[in-house]
Scaffold this motif. Sequence first.
Motif, short mmCIF file in Angstrom:
data_model
loop_
_atom_site.label_atom_id
_atom_site.label_comp_id
_atom_site.label_asym_id
_atom_site.label_seq_id
_atom_site.Cartn_x
_atom_site.Cartn_y
_atom_site.Cartn_z
N ALA A 183 0.82 -1.21 0.00
CA ALA A 183 0.00 0.00 0.00
C ALA A 183 0.85 1.27 0.00
CB ALA A 183 -0.93 0.00 1.21
N ARG A 184 2.11 1.15 0.42
CA ARG A 184 3.00 2.31 0.40
C ARG A 184 4.19 2.09 -0.55
NH1 ARG A 184 6.91 0.76 4.38
NH2 ARG A 184 6.05 -0.73 5.88
N THR A 185 3.93 1.33 -1.61
CA THR A 185 4.94 1.10 -2.65
C THR A 185 4.56 1.85 -3.92
OG1 THR A 185 5.56 -1.08 -1.79
CG2 THR A 185 6.04 -0.65 -4.10
N ALA A 186 5.51 2.56 -4.48
CA ALA A 186 5.30 3.28 -5.74
C ALA A 186 6.17 2.69 -6.83
CB ALA A 186 5.63 4.77 -5.57
N THR A 187 5.64 2.60 -8.03
CA THR A 187 6.42 2.17 -9.19
C THR A 187 6.42 3.31 -10.21
OG1 THR A 187 4.48 1.17 -10.25
CG2 THR A 187 5.86 -0.26 -8.86
N VAL A 188 7.45 3.35 -11.04
CA VAL A 188 7.58 4.43 -12.02
C VAL A 188 7.79 3.83 -13.40
CG1 VAL A 188 9.06 6.31 -12.82
CG2 VAL A 188 8.48 6.13 -10.39
N ARG A 189 7.00 4.31 -14.33
CA ARG A 189 7.18 3.97 -15.74
C ARG A 189 7.60 5.25 -16.45
NH1 ARG A 189 2.19 1.90 -19.45
NH2 ARG A 189 1.40 3.91 -18.66
N VAL A 190 8.64 5.17 -17.27
CA VAL A 190 9.13 6.35 -17.99
C VAL A 190 8.63 6.27 -19.43
CG1 VAL A 190 11.15 7.67 -18.72
CG2 VAL A 190 11.16 6.49 -16.52
N LEU A 191 7.93 7.31 -19.86
CA LEU A 191 7.37 7.33 -21.20
C LEU A 191 7.97 8.48 -22.01
CD1 LEU A 191 3.56 6.81 -20.44
CD2 LEU A 191 5.30 5.07 -20.91
N HIS A 192 8.20 8.23 -23.30
CA HIS A 192 8.62 9.28 -24.22
C HIS A 192 7.39 10.14 -24.48
CE1 HIS A 192 10.19 10.52 -28.43
NE2 HIS A 192 10.70 11.30 -27.50
N ALA A 193 7.42 11.39 -24.05
CA ALA A 193 6.23 12.23 -24.03
C ALA A 193 5.49 12.32 -25.36
CB ALA A 193 6.59 13.61 -23.52
N PRO A 194 6.19 12.55 -26.48
CA PRO A 194 5.45 12.71 -27.74
C PRO A 194 4.70 11.45 -28.18
CG PRO A 194 7.65 13.65 -27.92
CD PRO A 194 7.63 12.85 -26.66
N THR A 195 5.24 10.28 -27.85
CA THR A 195 4.64 9.03 -28.34
C THR A 195 3.92 8.24 -27.27
OG1 THR A 195 6.66 7.76 -27.91
CG2 THR A 195 6.48 8.84 -30.06
#
Length: 255
Positions: A183-195
Amino acid sequence: MLVLLPPSEGKASSGRGAPLKPESLSLPGLAEARAAVLDELVELCAADEEKAREVLGLSEGLRGEIAKNVELRTAGARPAGEIYTGVLYDALGLATLDAAAGKRAGRSLLVFSGLWGAVRVTDRIPSYRCSMGVKLPGLGALGAHWRGAMASVLPEAAEDGLVLDLRSSAYASAWKPKGEVAARTATVRVLHAPTRKVVSHFNKATKGRIVRSLLEAGAAPRSTTELVEALRDLGYVVEESGKPGALDVLVDEIH
């Protein structure tokens, strides 16, 4: 805050420091599981080079990595933060952090490993080759091997703060936060903004930059909401993806 990182496939040389002292590694609850992997890996690589190459998934050009594994108990050891290299670790730049940020890195960064389970960046280890995706003849799949020991050790390491999970899927298989830790775990996905697409180089480099930014700022978010605020304050474009704890960081280019 506890930050979970993947290792790098490529690693710096061990150097000429004192050899590995397994008892000195952080998370002593993983000691028995570490010893089992170390024993089988060294024995495999010493006994049959061709079989070891097949098991470890190494190309002919990486055959020399097998000899490196044979010497794991006697090779020089260096801080894990110096051993791991590659795009993420280049962007993180541990060696160039100021003293305060370096101390925070030592307390908060945990690098997952097929051989060691998980180590802090200050733990002294030799260079090695053994990914989490390896299936050893005796122990079997390493992801499964580590789950039992991790289940009791990692929740304690997480204490009561935010867990920022930046691991790749293979390393995430070794420990999946459950219950109140999840419940206190965060994950991050990095996206190329234009696509709005995931691009490997953007992903690794940006995650390294994010960790460095948080360490330099002395940020200590205790929830996903506080993490979003901290990252936006540091200049990142962050969106919540709709899944609990899942964030998207949008980037145009890597500087």
